[in-house]
Design a protein around this motif. Structure first.
Motif, PDB file in Angstrom:
ATOM      1  N   CYS A 124       0.805  -1.226   0.000  1.00 57.55           N
ATOM      2  CA  CYS A 124       0.000   0.000   0.000  1.00 57.55           C
ATOM      3  C   CYS A 124       0.834   1.270   0.000  1.00 57.55           C
ATOM      4  O   CYS A 124       0.302   2.360   0.274  1.00 57.55           O
ATOM      5  CB  CYS A 124      -0.924   0.011   1.216  1.00 57.55           C
ATOM      6  N   ALA A 127      -0.746   3.931  -2.094  1.00 61.39           N
ATOM      7  CA  ALA A 127      -2.191   4.107  -1.975  1.00 61.39           C
ATOM      8  C   ALA A 127      -2.591   5.570  -1.821  1.00 61.39           C
ATOM      9  O   ALA A 127      -3.613   5.998  -2.369  1.00 61.39           O
ATOM     10  CB  ALA A 127      -2.719   3.303  -0.785  1.00 61.39           C
ATOM     11  N   CYS A 131      -5.321   7.498  -4.190  1.00 52.84           N
ATOM     12  CA  CYS A 131      -6.529   8.104  -3.621  1.00 52.84           C
ATOM     13  C   CYS A 131      -6.665   9.564  -4.032  1.00 52.84           C
ATOM     14  O   CYS A 131      -7.766  10.037  -4.340  1.00 52.84           O
ATOM     15  CB  CYS A 131      -6.501   7.990  -2.095  1.00 52.84           C
ATOM     16  N   THR A 153      -5.184  -4.742   4.527  1.00 54.74           N
ATOM     17  CA  THR A 153      -5.045  -3.586   3.636  1.00 54.74           C
ATOM     18  C   THR A 153      -5.796  -2.392   4.193  1.00 54.74           C
ATOM     19  O   THR A 153      -5.292  -1.259   4.197  1.00 54.74           O
ATOM     20  CB  THR A 153      -5.563  -3.937   2.229  1.00 54.74           C
ATOM     21  N   ALA A 154      -7.008  -2.632   4.692  1.00 57.52           N
ATOM     22  CA  ALA A 154      -7.773  -1.555   5.324  1.00 57.52           C
ATOM     23  C   ALA A 154      -7.024  -1.022   6.546  1.00 57.52           C
ATOM     24  O   ALA A 154      -6.984   0.192   6.791  1.00 57.52           O
ATOM     25  CB  ALA A 154      -9.151  -2.068   5.725  1.00 57.52           C
ATOM     26  N   LEU A 157      -4.168   1.182   5.417  1.00 58.37           N
ATOM     27  CA  LEU A 157      -4.662   2.495   4.984  1.00 58.37           C
ATOM     28  C   LEU A 157      -5.026   3.358   6.185  1.00 58.37           C
ATOM     29  O   LEU A 157      -4.726   4.560   6.215  1.00 58.37           O
ATOM     30  CB  LEU A 157      -5.878   2.320   4.070  1.00 58.37           C
ATOM     31  N   ALA A 158      -5.668   2.741   7.181  1.00 59.81           N
ATOM     32  CA  ALA A 158      -6.031   3.490   8.389  1.00 59.81           C
ATOM     33  C   ALA A 158      -4.791   4.027   9.096  1.00 59.81           C
ATOM     34  O   ALA A 158      -4.798   5.152   9.614  1.00 59.81           O
ATOM     35  CB  ALA A 158      -6.836   2.596   9.330  1.00 59.81           C
ATOM     36  N   ASN A 163      -9.225   6.973   5.202  1.00 64.53           N
ATOM     37  CA  ASN A 163     -10.478   6.361   5.624  1.00 64.53           C
ATOM     38  C   ASN A 163     -10.847   5.239   4.650  1.00 64.53           C
ATOM     39  O   ASN A 163     -11.435   5.486   3.594  1.00 64.53           O
ATOM     40  CB  ASN A 163     -11.589   7.414   5.683  1.00 64.53           C
ATOM     41  N   TYR A 164     -10.522   4.010   5.023  1.00 63.62           N
ATOM     42  CA  TYR A 164     -10.755   2.873   4.126  1.00 63.62           C
ATOM     43  C   TYR A 164     -12.237   2.658   3.853  1.00 63.62           C
ATOM     44  O   TYR A 164     -12.618   2.084   2.827  1.00 63.62           O
ATOM     45  CB  TYR A 164     -10.136   1.599   4.708  1.00 63.62           C
ATOM     46  N   GLN A 165     -13.109   3.106   4.745  1.00 66.07           N
ATOM     47  CA  GLN A 165     -14.544   2.909   4.549  1.00 66.07           C
ATOM     48  C   GLN A 165     -15.082   3.753   3.401  1.00 66.07           C
ATOM     49  O   GLN A 165     -16.146   3.462   2.852  1.00 66.07           O
ATOM     50  CB  GLN A 165     -15.291   3.241   5.845  1.00 66.07           C
ATOM     51  N   MET A 168     -11.623   2.901  -0.202  1.00 63.32           N
ATOM     52  CA  MET A 168     -11.151   1.587  -0.652  1.00 63.32           C
ATOM     53  C   MET A 168     -12.342   0.729  -1.021  1.00 63.32           C
ATOM     54  O   MET A 168     -13.367   0.739  -0.339  1.00 63.32           O
ATOM     55  CB  MET A 168     -10.349   0.898   0.457  1.00 63.32           C
ATOM     56  N   ILE A 192     -16.394  -2.427   5.312  1.00 66.99           N
ATOM     57  CA  ILE A 192     -15.510  -2.323   4.147  1.00 66.99           C
ATOM     58  C   ILE A 192     -16.347  -2.520   2.883  1.00 66.99           C
ATOM     59  O   ILE A 192     -17.012  -3.555   2.730  1.00 66.99           O
ATOM     60  CB  ILE A 192     -14.388  -3.380   4.201  1.00 66.99           C
TER      61      ILE A 192
END
Length: 268
Positions: A124, A127, A131, A153-154, A157-158, A163-165, A168, A192
């Motif tokens: 990542c 990432a 984004c 992965t989430a 990112l966090a 904010n993976y929600q 992603m 997710i």
């Protein structure tokens, strides 16, 4: 059955105890499998109305085989899992291995979460840039298992304050129905956005799909379609190049496929 649950947290241990309580007249794997399917069906029926009737019938078919006291333990198992996931991890994968439910003859093992997280942090690294350019990243997981790599992965990112929600989306596939249900439950509880496909990534066969609530409520069908349209428009604006012969196109496709097959998780 193993009774040494060293390494599991208190909520996972309580989950295992509840599974054992329902296993007096049936195999432990059957109870675990039924819990996963029941939870997945319940979550799906809250958001995916197109598949409601079939999945509601399947839910009733499963619970019919349990006594009232046993049915009452399934929501308790879900509560334990929810509490366990307050610390991001592959909780169901860890339980699956600790309870010795894996099929070693089929090569069924779940990667320890610390290893998944390390791999995700390495993968990542770009990432944040993606984004900023596109608004979100897409994750492709061709052998999702319980969802450990997607969760990792989430998590990665966090840790980068992304904010993976919202930034992603995961598309996952697995040949094993229970693994699909495990991944669907965990990705649902972690909110997710994802599509989990029950199918064979090698033969491209598929037998069903599951949309997480985050996917439905976040209007990801529209977002993904808009992203694809923008990509096609950008390609059309690119300076014209000579038409590529079919044999060259085939070589390019094979090269891309070979590159993708060399990785478990693809981020783009």
């Amino acid at each position: 059955m193993a009774t040494n649950y060293a390494g599991l947290n208190e909520h996972q241990k309580e989950f295992a105890r509840l599974v054992e309580e329902n296993s007096h007249s049936r195999h432990t794997y059957t109870v675990f499998k039924d819990f996963c399917e029941l939870a997945a069906l319940s979550f799906s029926n809250a958001v995916d109305r197109a598949q409601y009737e079939v999945r509601e019938a399947r839910y009733l078919q499963i619970v019919k085989g349990y006594k009232a006291a046993e049915v009452a333990r399934f929501p308790q198992m879900l509560a334990c899992l929810t509490l366990s996931l307050e610390s991001m991890s592959d909780c169901l994968g860890e339980l699956f291995m600790a309870m010795e439910l894996g099929n070693s003859r089929a090569g069924q093992f779940f990667t320890p979460y610390p290893i998944s997280l390390l791999m995700a942090k390495i993968g990542c690294s770009d990432a944040g840039r993606i984004c900023k350019e596109r608004g979100f990243v897409r994750v492709m997981e061709p052998a999702v298992g319980a969802g450990g790599m997607v969760i990792a992965t989430a998590h990665a990112l966090a840790d980068e304050e992304i904010n993976y929600q919202q930034a992603m989306h995961a598309t996952c596939i697995d040949i094993d129905a229970t693994a699909v249900h495990m991944a669907y439950i965990q990705l649902t509880l972690l909110h997710i956005p994802a599509i989990i496909i029950h199918g064979n990534a090698l033969s491209s066969e598929h037998w069903g799909y599951w949309l997480t609530p985050a996917h439905v409520l976040g209007f990801w069908n529209t977002k993904l379609k808009r992203n694809e349209t923008a990509r096609q428009e950008q390609e059309e604006k690119t300076d014209a190049v000579p038409a590529m012969p079919e044999v060259v196109k085939q070589q390019v496709h094979e090269l891309v496929a070979a590159k993708q097959n060399s990785q478990q998780l693809i981020l783009f």
